[in-house]
Design a protein around this motif. Structure first.
Motif, PDB file in Angstrom:
ATOM      1  N   PRO A 198       0.830  -1.216   0.000  1.00  0.00           N
ATOM      2  CA  PRO A 198       0.000   0.000   0.000  1.00  0.00           C
ATOM      3  C   PRO A 198       0.859   1.259   0.000  1.00  0.00           C
ATOM      4  CG  PRO A 198      -0.779  -1.572   1.639  1.00  0.00           C
ATOM      5  CD  PRO A 198       0.541  -2.088   1.144  1.00  0.00           C
ATOM      6  N   SER A 199       0.397   2.265  -0.715  1.00  0.00           N
ATOM      7  CA  SER A 199       1.172   3.503  -0.839  1.00  0.00           C
ATOM      8  C   SER A 199       1.452   4.134   0.519  1.00  0.00           C
ATOM      9  CB  SER A 199       0.417   4.497  -1.724  1.00  0.00           C
ATOM     10  OG  SER A 199       0.102   3.930  -2.970  1.00  0.00           O
ATOM     11  N   LEU A 200       0.439   4.188   1.360  1.00  0.00           N
ATOM     12  CA  LEU A 200       0.621   4.812   2.671  1.00  0.00           C
ATOM     13  C   LEU A 200       1.609   4.029   3.533  1.00  0.00           C
ATOM     14  CD1 LEU A 200      -3.010   5.946   3.583  1.00  0.00           C
ATOM     15  CD2 LEU A 200      -1.080   7.360   2.873  1.00  0.00           C
ATOM     16  N   ALA A 201       1.644   2.702   3.358  1.00  0.00           N
ATOM     17  CA  ALA A 201       2.588   1.897   4.124  1.00  0.00           C
ATOM     18  C   ALA A 201       4.018   2.214   3.712  1.00  0.00           C
ATOM     19  CB  ALA A 201       2.292   0.410   3.918  1.00  0.00           C
ATOM     20  N   ILE A 202       4.239   2.397   2.418  1.00  0.00           N
ATOM     21  CA  ILE A 202       5.580   2.753   1.937  1.00  0.00           C
ATOM     22  C   ILE A 202       5.979   4.131   2.466  1.00  0.00           C
ATOM     23  CG2 ILE A 202       6.933   3.311  -0.109  1.00  0.00           C
ATOM     24  CD1 ILE A 202       6.571   0.400   0.116  1.00  0.00           C
ATOM     25  N   LEU A 203       5.050   5.080   2.407  1.00  0.00           N
ATOM     26  CA  LEU A 203       5.335   6.419   2.926  1.00  0.00           C
ATOM     27  C   LEU A 203       5.665   6.368   4.418  1.00  0.00           C
ATOM     28  CD1 LEU A 203       2.518   8.429   1.118  1.00  0.00           C
ATOM     29  CD2 LEU A 203       4.970   8.684   0.730  1.00  0.00           C
ATOM     30  N   ALA A 204       4.885   5.609   5.166  1.00  0.00           N
ATOM     31  CA  ALA A 204       5.122   5.500   6.609  1.00  0.00           C
ATOM     32  C   ALA A 204       6.464   4.825   6.893  1.00  0.00           C
ATOM     33  CB  ALA A 204       3.989   4.714   7.260  1.00  0.00           C
ATOM     34  N   PHE A 205       6.863   3.886   6.039  1.00  0.00           N
ATOM     35  CA  PHE A 205       8.129   3.176   6.239  1.00  0.00           C
ATOM     36  C   PHE A 205       9.320   4.124   6.165  1.00  0.00           C
ATOM     37  CE2 PHE A 205      11.792   1.133   4.190  1.00  0.00           C
ATOM     38  CZ  PHE A 205      12.085   0.150   5.125  1.00  0.00           C
ATOM     39  N   PHE A 206       9.221   5.133   5.299  1.00  0.00           N
ATOM     40  CA  PHE A 206      10.352   6.036   5.105  1.00  0.00           C
ATOM     41  C   PHE A 206      10.419   7.151   6.149  1.00  0.00           C
ATOM     42  CE2 PHE A 206      10.530   4.210   0.830  1.00  0.00           C
ATOM     43  CZ  PHE A 206      11.895   4.065   0.683  1.00  0.00           C
ATOM     44  N   ILE A 207       9.359   7.351   6.914  1.00  0.00           N
ATOM     45  CA  ILE A 207       9.370   8.433   7.900  1.00  0.00           C
ATOM     46  C   ILE A 207      10.459   8.234   8.960  1.00  0.00           C
ATOM     47  CG2 ILE A 207       8.055   9.528   9.755  1.00  0.00           C
ATOM     48  CD1 ILE A 207       5.560   9.254   8.038  1.00  0.00           C
ATOM     49  N   PRO A 208      10.603   7.030   9.559  1.00  0.00           N
ATOM     50  CA  PRO A 208      11.697   6.869  10.542  1.00  0.00           C
ATOM     51  C   PRO A 208      13.082   7.005   9.920  1.00  0.00           C
ATOM     52  CG  PRO A 208      10.075   5.110  10.750  1.00  0.00           C
ATOM     53  CD  PRO A 208       9.765   5.830   9.480  1.00  0.00           C
ATOM     54  N   LEU A 209      13.193   6.705   8.615  1.00  0.00           N
ATOM     55  CA  LEU A 209      14.499   6.738   7.960  1.00  0.00           C
ATOM     56  C   LEU A 209      14.862   8.133   7.456  1.00  0.00           C
ATOM     57  CD1 LEU A 209      14.188   3.467   5.820  1.00  0.00           C
ATOM     58  CD2 LEU A 209      15.330   3.748   8.027  1.00  0.00           C
ATOM     59  N   LEU A 210      13.877   8.826   6.867  1.00  0.00           N
ATOM     60  CA  LEU A 210      14.155  10.099   6.194  1.00  0.00           C
ATOM     61  C   LEU A 210      13.367  11.271   6.764  1.00  0.00           C
ATOM     62  CD1 LEU A 210      14.185   8.758   2.511  1.00  0.00           C
ATOM     63  CD2 LEU A 210      16.154   9.189   3.977  1.00  0.00           C
ATOM     64  N   GLY A 211      12.535  11.018   7.777  1.00  0.00           N
ATOM     65  CA  GLY A 211      11.741  12.099   8.350  1.00  0.00           C
ATOM     66  C   GLY A 211      10.505  12.379   7.507  1.00  0.00           C
ATOM     67  N   ILE A 212      10.025  13.609   7.581  1.00  0.00           N
ATOM     68  CA  ILE A 212       8.853  14.001   6.798  1.00  0.00           C
ATOM     69  C   ILE A 212       9.264  15.060   5.785  1.00  0.00           C
ATOM     70  CG2 ILE A 212       7.241  13.445   8.654  1.00  0.00           C
ATOM     71  CD1 ILE A 212       7.079  16.431   9.262  1.00  0.00           C
ATOM     72  N   GLY A 213       8.405  15.268   4.799  1.00  0.00           N
ATOM     73  CA  GLY A 213       8.705  16.250   3.765  1.00  0.00           C
ATOM     74  C   GLY A 213       8.814  15.616   2.395  1.00  0.00           C
ATOM     75  N   LYS A 214       9.462  16.305   1.507  1.00  0.00           N
ATOM     76  CA  LYS A 214       9.533  15.868   0.118  1.00  0.00           C
ATOM     77  C   LYS A 214      10.465  14.680  -0.097  1.00  0.00           C
ATOM     78  CE  LYS A 214       8.335  20.307  -2.016  1.00  0.00           C
ATOM     79  NZ  LYS A 214       7.855  20.887  -0.742  1.00  0.00           N
ATOM     80  N   VAL A 215      11.539  14.596   0.684  1.00  0.00           N
ATOM     81  CA  VAL A 215      12.531  13.534   0.461  1.00  0.00           C
ATOM     82  C   VAL A 215      11.923  12.136   0.639  1.00  0.00           C
ATOM     83  CG1 VAL A 215      14.704  12.541   1.264  1.00  0.00           C
ATOM     84  CG2 VAL A 215      14.485  15.017   0.995  1.00  0.00           C
ATOM     85  N   PRO A 216      11.249  11.836   1.757  1.00  0.00           N
ATOM     86  CA  PRO A 216      10.636  10.513   1.864  1.00  0.00           C
ATOM     87  C   PRO A 216       9.535  10.277   0.837  1.00  0.00           C
ATOM     88  CG  PRO A 216       9.955  11.922   3.689  1.00  0.00           C
ATOM     89  CD  PRO A 216      11.065  12.630   2.997  1.00  0.00           C
ATOM     90  N   ALA A 217       8.817  11.331   0.462  1.00  0.00           N
ATOM     91  CA  ALA A 217       7.788  11.180  -0.563  1.00  0.00           C
ATOM     92  C   ALA A 217       8.416  10.789  -1.900  1.00  0.00           C
ATOM     93  CB  ALA A 217       7.000  12.484  -0.716  1.00  0.00           C
ATOM     94  N   ILE A 218       9.505  11.448  -2.265  1.00  0.00           N
ATOM     95  CA  ILE A 218      10.197  11.117  -3.522  1.00  0.00           C
ATOM     96  C   ILE A 218      10.760   9.702  -3.466  1.00  0.00           C
ATOM     97  CG2 ILE A 218      12.202  11.686  -4.945  1.00  0.00           C
ATOM     98  CD1 ILE A 218      11.704  14.639  -4.204  1.00  0.00           C
ATOM     99  N   ALA A 219      11.318   9.324  -2.318  1.00  0.00           N
ATOM    100  CA  ALA A 219      11.878   7.975  -2.181  1.00  0.00           C
ATOM    101  C   ALA A 219      10.800   6.911  -2.354  1.00  0.00           C
ATOM    102  CB  ALA A 219      12.559   7.837  -0.819  1.00  0.00           C
ATOM    103  N   ALA A 220       9.634   7.127  -1.734  1.00  0.00           N
ATOM    104  CA  ALA A 220       8.548   6.156  -1.849  1.00  0.00           C
ATOM    105  C   ALA A 220       8.026   6.085  -3.282  1.00  0.00           C
ATOM    106  CB  ALA A 220       7.415   6.534  -0.888  1.00  0.00           C
ATOM    107  N   LEU A 221       7.832   7.227  -3.918  1.00  0.00           N
ATOM    108  CA  LEU A 221       7.341   7.235  -5.284  1.00  0.00           C
ATOM    109  C   LEU A 221       8.370   6.648  -6.243  1.00  0.00           C
ATOM    110  CD1 LEU A 221       5.618  10.745  -5.366  1.00  0.00           C
ATOM    111  CD2 LEU A 221       4.518   8.508  -5.240  1.00  0.00           C
ATOM    112  N   PHE A 222       9.644   6.832  -5.945  1.00  0.00           N
ATOM    113  CA  PHE A 222      10.703   6.233  -6.760  1.00  0.00           C
ATOM    114  C   PHE A 222      10.565   4.712  -6.791  1.00  0.00           C
ATOM    115  CE2 PHE A 222      14.810   4.096  -5.860  1.00  0.00           C
ATOM    116  CZ  PHE A 222      15.241   3.956  -7.175  1.00  0.00           C
ATOM    117  N   LEU A 223      10.296   4.107  -5.634  1.00  0.00           N
ATOM    118  CA  LEU A 223      10.113   2.656  -5.588  1.00  0.00           C
ATOM    119  C   LEU A 223       8.936   2.225  -6.455  1.00  0.00           C
ATOM    120  CD1 LEU A 223      10.744   1.660  -1.847  1.00  0.00           C
ATOM    121  CD2 LEU A 223      12.222   1.295  -3.822  1.00  0.00           C
TER     122      LEU A 223
END
Length: 217
Positions: free
Chosen positions: A65-90
């Motif tokens: 799920p998209s939200l699960a991928i986004l949530a996964f990157f929050i502990p690693l990259l925080g919030i903002g555009k960087v984790p969003a780009i990382a999740a969408l990249f996958l």
């Protein structure tokens, strides 16, 4: 008409800012997907034993799920555009990777043998023979990813990534249909426009012989 004018007078600047953020997130993820997936797809076409495993992993990631991928990157990259780009990249990887692999794998072996007979190196065969012939298939994967990313980028709003999703979710929270429409309509138009532009680019990049054959068919 008056309500439309009032909306643009009140939210016009904000709409432009959110549209720019949306495009930035989408294009950054798409560019990373192309940079990584195209060379990887070419490599996998030469490693059939590894290709099945990598394609399977990419397919599994695509089902998350998209939200699960986004949530996964929050502990690693925080919030903002960087984790969003990382999740969408996958998410952008699979269509581009799969189409690159299929396009390169299906190049006529006789043409590759002829290029070897002409003394071409492996890099020259890739650049001058395989990639030009695989361009229509590769571009189809890029177009698919681009359209998907425009839609998925709305979810970046959940982790502070910005974009047109801010308008949509603000409208849902405030029960403001004008904000929902003000965010949803530009997303739809951007997806349609981007698909058309990439279609034109695909036609331009396709070798003339293949283009004429496709148009004739």
């Amino acid at each position: 008409m008056d309500s439309l004018q009032n909306f643009f007078s009140e939210y016009g600047i904000l709409l432009l800012e959110k549209t720019w953020e949306h495009l930035y997130i989408s294009f950054a993820a798409l560019a990373l997907g192309v940079i990584v997936a195209v060379p990887l797809g070419i490599l996998l076409a030469r490693l059939p034993k590894v290709a099945g495993l990598i394609m399977g992993i990419a397919g599994i990631v695509q089902t998350f799920p998209s939200l699960a991928i986004l949530a996964f990157f929050i502990p690693l990259l925080g919030i903002g555009k960087v984790p969003a780009i990382a999740a969408l990249f996958l998410y952008s990887m699979l269509p581009i990777l799969r189409n690159t692999y299929i396009g390169v794998k299906n190049v006529d072996p006789n043409l590759l043998e002829a290029s070897r007979g002409m003394g071409m190196t492996a890099i020259q065969r890739t650049v001058r023979v395989e990639l030009p012939l695989a361009v229509p298939v590769i571009m189809a994967g890029i177009r698919m990813s681009a359209v998907y990313l425009i839609g998925w980028a709305t979810l970046a709003s959940f982790i502070g990534g910005g974009g047109l999703g801010d308008l949509i979710f603000d409208g849902l929270n405030l029960f403001r249909p004008d904000l929902i429409i003000g965010g949803a309509v530009p997303v739809t138009l951007l997806a349609i426009l981007l698909d058309w532009l990439l279609g034109r680019l695909e036609r331009t990049a396709t070798p003339v012989g293949i283009r004429m054959e496709r148009e004739g068919a």
